[in-house]
Design a protein around this motif. Sequence first.
Motif, PDB file in Angstrom:
ATOM      1  N   ALA A 125       0.912  -1.204  -0.160  1.00  0.00           N
ATOM      2  CA  ALA A 125      -0.045  -0.158  -0.168  1.00  0.00           C
ATOM      3  C   ALA A 125       0.805   1.457   0.024  1.00  0.00           C
ATOM      4  CB  ALA A 125      -0.875   0.030   1.198  1.00  0.00           C
ATOM      5  N   ALA A 126       1.970   1.280  -0.705  1.00  0.00           N
ATOM      6  CA  ALA A 126       2.787   2.567  -0.708  1.00  0.00           C
ATOM      7  C   ALA A 126       2.888   2.750  -2.113  1.00  0.00           C
ATOM      8  CB  ALA A 126       4.160   2.017  -0.416  1.00  0.00           C
ATOM      9  N   ILE A 206      13.361   1.427 -10.076  1.00  0.00           N
ATOM     10  CA  ILE A 206      12.387   2.014  -8.922  1.00  0.00           C
ATOM     11  C   ILE A 206      13.109   2.917  -7.852  1.00  0.00           C
ATOM     12  CG2 ILE A 206      10.396   1.738  -7.628  1.00  0.00           C
ATOM     13  CD1 ILE A 206       9.736  -0.880  -9.244  1.00  0.00           C
ATOM     14  N   ALA A 207      12.948   4.162  -7.909  1.00  0.00           N
ATOM     15  CA  ALA A 207      13.325   4.977  -6.733  1.00  0.00           C
ATOM     16  C   ALA A 207      12.460   5.037  -5.606  1.00  0.00           C
ATOM     17  CB  ALA A 207      13.801   6.202  -7.256  1.00  0.00           C
ATOM     18  N   VAL A 208      12.598   4.239  -4.570  1.00  0.00           N
ATOM     19  CA  VAL A 208      11.628   4.518  -3.532  1.00  0.00           C
ATOM     20  C   VAL A 208      11.721   5.574  -2.686  1.00  0.00           C
ATOM     21  CG1 VAL A 208      10.764   3.177  -1.430  1.00  0.00           C
ATOM     22  CG2 VAL A 208      11.468   1.869  -3.305  1.00  0.00           C
ATOM     23  N   VAL A 209      10.896   6.617  -2.913  1.00  0.00           N
ATOM     24  CA  VAL A 209      11.242   7.975  -2.503  1.00  0.00           C
ATOM     25  C   VAL A 209      10.545   7.994  -1.032  1.00  0.00           C
ATOM     26  CG1 VAL A 209      10.110  10.279  -2.640  1.00  0.00           C
ATOM     27  CG2 VAL A 209      11.044   9.102  -4.706  1.00  0.00           C
ATOM     28  N   SER A 210       9.268   7.005  -0.812  1.00  0.00           N
ATOM     29  CA  SER A 210       8.928   6.966   0.468  1.00  0.00           C
ATOM     30  C   SER A 210       8.163   5.503   0.326  1.00  0.00           C
ATOM     31  CB  SER A 210       7.889   7.826   0.750  1.00  0.00           C
ATOM     32  OG  SER A 210       7.200   7.703   2.124  1.00  0.00           O
ATOM     33  N   ALA A 211       8.282   4.673   1.515  1.00  0.00           N
ATOM     34  CA  ALA A 211       7.784   3.379   1.645  1.00  0.00           C
ATOM     35  C   ALA A 211       6.742   3.586   2.368  1.00  0.00           C
ATOM     36  CB  ALA A 211       8.877   2.367   2.147  1.00  0.00           C
ATOM     37  N   ARG A 212       6.141   4.775   3.077  1.00  0.00           N
ATOM     38  CA  ARG A 212       4.981   4.893   3.935  1.00  0.00           C
ATOM     39  C   ARG A 212       3.713   4.688   3.104  1.00  0.00           C
ATOM     40  NH1 ARG A 212       6.157  10.138   6.217  1.00  0.00           N
ATOM     41  NH2 ARG A 212       3.939  10.954   5.438  1.00  0.00           N
TER      42      ARG A 212
END
Length: 353
Positions: A125-126, A206-212
């Motif tokens: 769900a990110a 894929i650049a995970v900028v936020s995993a929130r």
Amino acid sequence: MGIESEKWILMVTARTPTNIAVIKYWGKRDETLILPINDSISLTLDPTHLSTTTTVSVSPTFHQDRMWLNGKEISLQGGRFQSCLREIRARAQDVQDKKKGIDIKKEDWQKLHLHIASYNNFPTAAGLASSAAGLACLVFSLAKLMNLKEDNSQLSAIARQGSGSACRSLYGGFVKWVMGKEDNGSDSLAVQLADEKHWDELVIIIAVVSARQKETSSTSGMRDTVETSALIQHRAKEVVPKRIVQMEDAIQNRDFPSFARLACTDSNQFHAVCLDTYPPIFYMNDTSHRIISCVEKWNRAEGAPQVAYTFDAGPNAVMIARNRKTAALLLQRLLYNFPPESDTDLGRVNNFI
Ligand SMILES: Nc1ncnc2c1ncn2[C@@H]1O[C@H](COP(=O)(O)OP(=O)(O)OP(=O)(O)O)[C@@H](O)[C@H]1O
Ligand SMILES: C[C@@](O)(CCOP(=O)(O)OP(=O)(O)O)CC(=O)O
């Protein structure tokens, strides 16, 4: 002896990758059946990276349907899970395993209960389409367990009722979700445009900028857009149909400049209709915008697109490089512009470069 008094357990495990849309699905014409207002096109990722693994099991000793997601029990009572379970049970066939003494008749599936355990090897769900991989995997593994005769396209119409984008994860390669015309959704399903070998020099970063977990789910976000945005109808009726034709051509001809232009402009338009929603929805953040500028500047400096970007309902960037060499250069640029913390493990990135 009735099946309730027997002690066997039958299990199936499947792994399904997620998919990333390059022409986006955003907006439904039917909320329950999950019917979209436009066609969409996606790339299915390599299952070794972003994927869901699901084990489904059945036993006469189970007393209710239960599900665990990433080790935590979740409810199966939601309408979407119930739709998928109902549609699959309705198509279940006889299953026999003489060695284990298993003899399930198709009508038995209505009273047998299931235990389902699923793991995502990436943030749930990110905005990285966990629902797509998750629901596709659930439908596929249950279809194998219950010996369904339906092909992947027919299974995609069941997965669609779990989460729209899930229907595209039933196939590898390049996939189109045909919106369909029927009110009952029977023609709203996925078709494979080209398999994973067709254009295998593309590399996805894929650049995970936020995993929130994101604040506005895709489901409620697109509902608000359809209710309040004046631009969404123009997008669905005038813009997407033309882009779908152009994107199919670009994929067939492995025409990277056209592919990149279409993917980037479609992502940008999706975020524009989010901004046109009232109250506005912001999925991208400053880092996402900086990534876009970095890619756009580079593409312009080269005189032809080297990398395409696309963002789903979150700030994380999905970048598609035309080949491995470009992907290595892209990684170098990203590391230069977004220097990692000194204790970050860059082992895999260094191997790549
Ligand atoms: N492995 C799984 N099996 C079954 N359901 C899952 C699985 N993973 C995620 N889901 C369902 O999908 C929901 C998350 O979907 P959501 O659309 O909010 O986020 P996302 O799919 O990660 O992002 P997006 O679709 O916007 O890119 C979870 O709350 C859960 O209900
Ligand atoms: C931005 C998107 O990723 C939206 C995906 O939405 P979902 O498929 O998660 O929505 P529901 O059908 O309500 O479950 C674009 C896309 O994948 O095409």
